[in-house]
Every structure is written in C-alpha cells, then in structure tokens.
Design an enzyme around this catalytic site. Structure first.
Site, PDB file in Angstrom:
ATOM      1  N   LYS A 166       0.845  -1.197   0.000  1.00 17.81           N
ATOM      2  CA  LYS A 166       0.000   0.000   0.000  1.00 17.81           C
ATOM      3  C   LYS A 166       0.876   1.241   0.000  1.00 17.81           C
ATOM      4  O   LYS A 166       1.907   1.272   0.688  1.00 17.81           O
ATOM      5  CB  LYS A 166      -0.918  -0.016   1.225  1.00 17.81           C
ATOM      6  CG  LYS A 166      -1.961   1.096   1.241  1.00 17.81           C
ATOM      7  CD  LYS A 166      -2.902   0.955   2.445  1.00 17.81           C
ATOM      8  CE  LYS A 166      -3.950   2.053   2.465  1.00 17.81           C
ATOM      9  NZ  LYS A 166      -4.865   1.927   3.614  1.00 17.81           N
ATOM     10  N   SER A 183      -9.809   2.033   2.666  1.00 19.61           N
ATOM     11  CA  SER A 183      -8.892   2.745   1.797  1.00 19.61           C
ATOM     12  C   SER A 183      -7.876   1.829   1.101  1.00 19.61           C
ATOM     13  O   SER A 183      -7.278   2.234   0.108  1.00 19.61           O
ATOM     14  CB  SER A 183      -8.131   3.800   2.593  1.00 19.61           C
ATOM     15  OG  SER A 183      -7.311   3.199   3.581  1.00 19.61           O
ATOM     16  N   SER A 229     -10.152  -0.284   6.866  1.00 23.82           N
ATOM     17  CA  SER A 229      -9.511  -0.113   5.560  1.00 23.82           C
ATOM     18  C   SER A 229      -8.823  -1.348   4.981  1.00 23.82           C
ATOM     19  O   SER A 229      -8.438  -1.333   3.818  1.00 23.82           O
ATOM     20  CB  SER A 229      -8.502   1.032   5.618  1.00 23.82           C
ATOM     21  OG  SER A 229      -9.175   2.259   5.546  1.00 23.82           O
TER      22      SER A 229
END
Lengths: 488, 96
Positions: free
Chosen positions: A76, A152, A176
């Site tokens: 990420k 996210s 997330s």
C-alpha cells in the site's frame, strides 16, 4: 489457472522441487498487471526492474529457507519504501520519489525474501471507503469494474483478487483492510493494535492505525502476519509480547468454540443477502461443533461518530507535517511563509482530506475540546468495555464485515454520512484495539463477494485464524475468482 | 441548527493552515455542520466519571540511552526538498 491460485506453502514446495522459478512468479505478476491493470488500476508505481533483478538473484541462491522466498507482494502506498516513490494517493506527495528508508514491515518482508512488485493505490492518506478519494485514479472492483473495490486499501484488495500479486499489505484505521477484502472476496486481517510496527507507515490516526496482510486464503495470511509481527524499538507503541506461530493454530478444530453474534451487527441497516450469508456461516460453525448466541454490543451505534471525531483529530495533528518545506509539493503562488504553508496544503490535499483536517482541528480547538474530542474518547471507553464484557464469556465475535456488498462508483461519493456509515461494523474493532479478519462467505445476487468478520480478544489472533480457517476449509467461496479479462 | 458558523470555519481553516475560498467556506460550513450535528448524538450518552481512552494499550514511556546513531545524511535529507540553499531548507520570508 494462475500460479497465484496456489498457497504460499504449495509454491514453496514447487520452488523446492524446481518445478517453477522465482522468475516465473515475478513474470506471473507483471504479465497479469499488463493484462488487467488498465481495467483494475490497482497500481500507482511498479518496481519492475528491481523485482526482476531480485528474482534472478534468488533463483541463483542455494539457501531457500525464508518464509516468503520469492513470493510477489504489493505494498500500500502509505508504507514507505526506500528509493521507491510513496504518494499516499495524494498529489501532495506526487513527487516523493525517495522516502530514504524502508518501513519496518518492508524490511521484514525483505528479510524473508518476498519480492516487491510495486505500490498500491488507496484513498488519499487512507481517508475513504471506496478508493474514489485517490487523487490519481479510482481502483475498480475486479468482480465488476463498475463497482468500487472498497477502501482505503482498495488497491491492496483488488490486486490480490485480480491475481496481480500473491499477497499485499494494507493498513486499517476504521476498516480499511477488512472492508475492501470483503468487497473483493479476499482475506484481510487487521491485527491487534500494537501487534505490527507502524514505523514507516505514514500516520493517519496513530491510536487506531494497524498494518495487516491481504491474501487469497487464511493460511497465507497467517504466514505473512507471522513475518511482519513483533516489537520494534522504532515504534514505541508496538507491543512487547510474544508472537505465536499463527500457522500452527490452524487446527481445523472449532468444537466447543463460543461465538457471540451481536444483534446490532444484523440490524435493519444490513442488507438481507448479507444477513443470509452470515446466518449460513453460523450454520457451518454449528455443523463443526461450535456454539453461537446472540449478544448485544449496546454502544455500537455511537462508534461512527466517536471514530470520525477521534480519527480526524489525530489526522489534523499528523498531517501538520505536510508543510511544503522538507518534501512534497510547494505552492509557487505564495510570497511569505504562512501563505506558503496554507497554499501548498490547499493545492496539494484533496477535498476529503481537507474536510477531515477541518473537523479534527475544530474538535481539538479551544472551547470545543471537551464537548467533542474528550466526549468521543469517553465513548470509545464504553465501546471497549462492550467488547471486554463479551470476551469474558465468548471466544470470538462474528458478524458481517460490511452492511452491503460493494456499491457502484459514484453512488455514495456525494453523501458523506452514508459513506461514513459504510464502516459501522469495522470501526468498533479499531476503537477497541482488538484483531478482526474478513473472509469470503458468499455472493450477492449480482455476483459480488460478501465478507464474514471474525473478531477476537487482544493478541488472540490465533483463535481468529483458527476460526476463519475452519470456515474456509468447510466452504469453497475463497476458491472463486473474478472473470476479469477472461478466465485465469 | 448549525453548530458551526462560516466565520468559525474560516478561523478553523486558519488554525489548520488551509487557504479556503469564500465558496469553499460556505460548502464546508454546511458539510461540517452536518457532521457535527451527527456527532451530537454522543450527547445521548451519560459519560460522567467515564475515563477517556487515549490509547488502546497501556502505553508507558519508553526510555533508551541517548546515543548517536547513523541515520540519513544531510544531502539525503535535502533530496526531497522543494527548495534549498547552502545545505539548508529554504523557505519564503517569514516577516513581510
């Protein structure tokens, strides 16, 4: 069939037997990315040259006893990588080409010889539930590209679901990791707060953030968490407690396991097809000898309000570092320093980020601190106590990960409170600091995945994994693949 | 009922070091008003004598010896800077 349909353990065996090479694994990643990432848009930056070089090196080594030897991973883009651009999905960091050091989790993956394929898209600074807040591009759900992948960590979940990487790392502040894992039909774990070092994770809400793995099955997930867990002197909030071998907890035995099912997690806001999938999962557990009972987490309905005040307050402080002095973009339109701060931030941050900084600054400001920030912290205590009480009598809490399957791109972006409410089932877990996993447990009428959430006691990831694994072994949802760009 | 006025929004923007236009101030007044209104539901709960949770774990001060360690060099630290001069970060003037 893709090589990534195999577990890490199987691939390890194949490497050992010289049936495949690390180069094959890395090729599988980049071939698939070239094939489908135009549609999925999971990646922001690729590290192809280094990854291919590393693959060659690994294929020439004789010692291969590392836990993730040659396994392709995506990271990420809020986890810093030395020499590799790290943007947090923000225009503010679009030119942040070299963060100068590796996050502790990146070092740990590197020590076990995982191969970093590239950096994954996300909602800007991890603020969002749909990936539509990425300032570069919205990632799309591999099961249906008209739908969001969740957020996210949308890039982390979509890349694994689409077969672009074998596994990925995400971060979870209010859901997330788990929410996009549910939306994309993969396994996503948010460990206990403090289990994994946050050193090198660009901070959103420091009392809630945790890094965790996204994988295609529970066993792989347990293996990756084993690698990234543990105390780190560079993060004084990382817990100095023993890291068990999670993979050894996967006994497939849940006889006598006590499951609590909060009635608030199956209330009217939860779609009937989601409820149905969860009820079916509970039947599976019954058939495996576990027991479940309905319980109450009475303060659940206040979790979203408490979370948005606390997370935004912490974010307003954490994001003060983006001032246009040391890294990131600087506005060219200012002629004094305060204006330079203001204009750089206003030009560099997206709408949602500014909104949350504003909310947090307000909640922390003189005259409002007690009414909003402190009140939210007190409500957090009540939510924590709800879980403490349930865990005196039960081993795990089970419910849906999300109230609905994935929604369409654009469907909720203009309705803030509806978008926020999407995280109502995942947020309490962060507020309480306990571990939670999402595993695939069904499909909606229109073919989108549904996630089952399993929540455990502090530092009892073992029971969470054992419970998740037993369900996975008894069902075949995790073997289903999206039909993106043809069968794989 | 709105719990935040446009003037307050402008004040908060200044505290947060954000430049906002008149139009953005109006939009934010509505949006923050709605969120704060939603957050006011917390007042349904009596939290007298409830300790606030600042952190999930019982975190305590972590001490270590104050010894220099190797980290990045000055050149590296300046590598990502938008502007620099003589080995230092350069910013616009502080005094008008």
């Amino acid at each position: 069939m893709s090589l990534f349909d195999h577990s890490i353990k199987d691939l390890e065996q194949k490497l050992h037997n010289n049936e495949i090479t690390v180069e094959d694994l890395v090729n599988t990643s980049y071939d698939r990315i070239k094939e489908v990432d135009d549609q999925v848009k999971a990646f922001l930056t690729l590290d192809e040259e280094n990854a291919r070089k590393q693959a060659k090196e690994l294929d020439n080594t004789s010692t291969r006893d590392n836990k993730l030897f040659g396994m392709p991973v995506g990271i990420k883009d809020n986890i810093v990588t030395k020499g590799l651009r790290t943007t947090c999905g923000s225009q503010f960091l679009r030119n942040f080409e070299d963060p100068l050091y590796d996050a502790t989790v990146v070092n740990k993956l590197d020590n076990e010889k995982a191969v970093n394929i590239g950096k994954l898209n996300m909602d800007e600074f991890a603020m969002g539930s749909s990936n539509e807040n990425s300032s570069f591009q919205p990632t799309r759900n591999p099961w249906n590209t008209d739908y969001v992948p969740g957020g996210s960590s949308g890039g982390s979940a979509a890349s694994v679901a689409a077969g672009e990487v074998l596994f990925s790392l995400g971060s979870d502040t209010g859901g997330s990791i788990r929410q996009p894992a549910a939306f994309c039909g993969v396994v996503g774990m948010k460990p206990t707060y403090g289990r994994v070092s946050r050193f090198g994770l660009v901070a959103f809400a420091s009392s809630l953030d945790q890094i965790g793995p996204v994988t295609r099955n529970v066993e792989d997930n347990a293996r990756v968490l084993e690698v990234i867990s543990g105390h780190d002197e560079m993060d004084s909030t990382s817990a100095d407690v023993e890291v068990p071998k999670y993979t050894e907890a996967l006994t497939n035995d849940v006889k006598g396991l006590k499951i609590a099912v909060p009635k608030e997690y199956l209330s009217e806001g939860v779609a009937s097809e989601v409820k149905e999938s969860v009820m079916n999962a509970l039947k599976v557990y019954e058939s495996l000898g576990a027991e479940w009972e309905e319980v109450s987490l009475p303060h659940s309905k206040y979790a979203v309000a408490s979370y948005y005040l606390l997370a935004s307050s912490e974010a307003s402080a954490n994001l003060a570092r983006f001032d246009g002095v040391r890294y990131g973009v600087r506005s060219e339109n200012a002629d004094n320093m305060v204006d330079m701060f203001k204009m750089s931030r206003s030009e560099g941050f997206g709408e949602e980020v500014k909104r949350r900084i504003m909310l947090g600054t307000f909640a922390l400001s003189s005259g409002y601190y007690d009414a909003y920030y402190k009140k939210a912290q007190q409500v957090r205590t009540l939510i924590k106590q709800d879980f403490d009480k349930i865990f005196e009598q039960y081993d795990v809490v089970i419910g849906p990960t999300t109230p609905t399957p994935a929604f369409k791109i654009g469907e909720k972006i203009n309705d803030l409170l509806t978008m926020y409410a999407n995280d109502i089932l995942t947020i309490p877990v962060n507020l309480a600091g306990v571990p939670g996993i999402s595993v695939p447990c069904g499909f909606s009428e229109n073919g989108l995945p549904i996630g089952l959430q399993i929540i455990g006691k502090h530092f009892d990831e073992n029971t969470v994994y054992r419970t998740a694994h037993a369900f996975e072994q008894a069902t075949d949802y995790h073997t289903k693949r999206p039909q993106l760009g043809g069968a794989q | 009922m709105s719990d935040i006025s446009k003037d307050q929004v402008k004040h908060v923007a200044h505290l947060a070091r954000l430049a906002i236009t008149e139009e953005e101030a109006e939009k934010l007044t509505d949006e923050l008003g709605a969120i704060i209104d939603y957050a006011n539901q917390l007042n349904e709960l009596d939290t007298t004598d409830i300790e606030p949770t600042t952190h999930d774990q019982n975190v305590k001060n972590v001490l270590r010896k104050d010894e220099p360690r190797k980290w990045i060099t000055k050149e590296e630290a300046l590598k990502n800077a938008p502007d620099q001069e003589n080995g230092q970060f350069k910013v616009p003037s502080i005094l008008e």
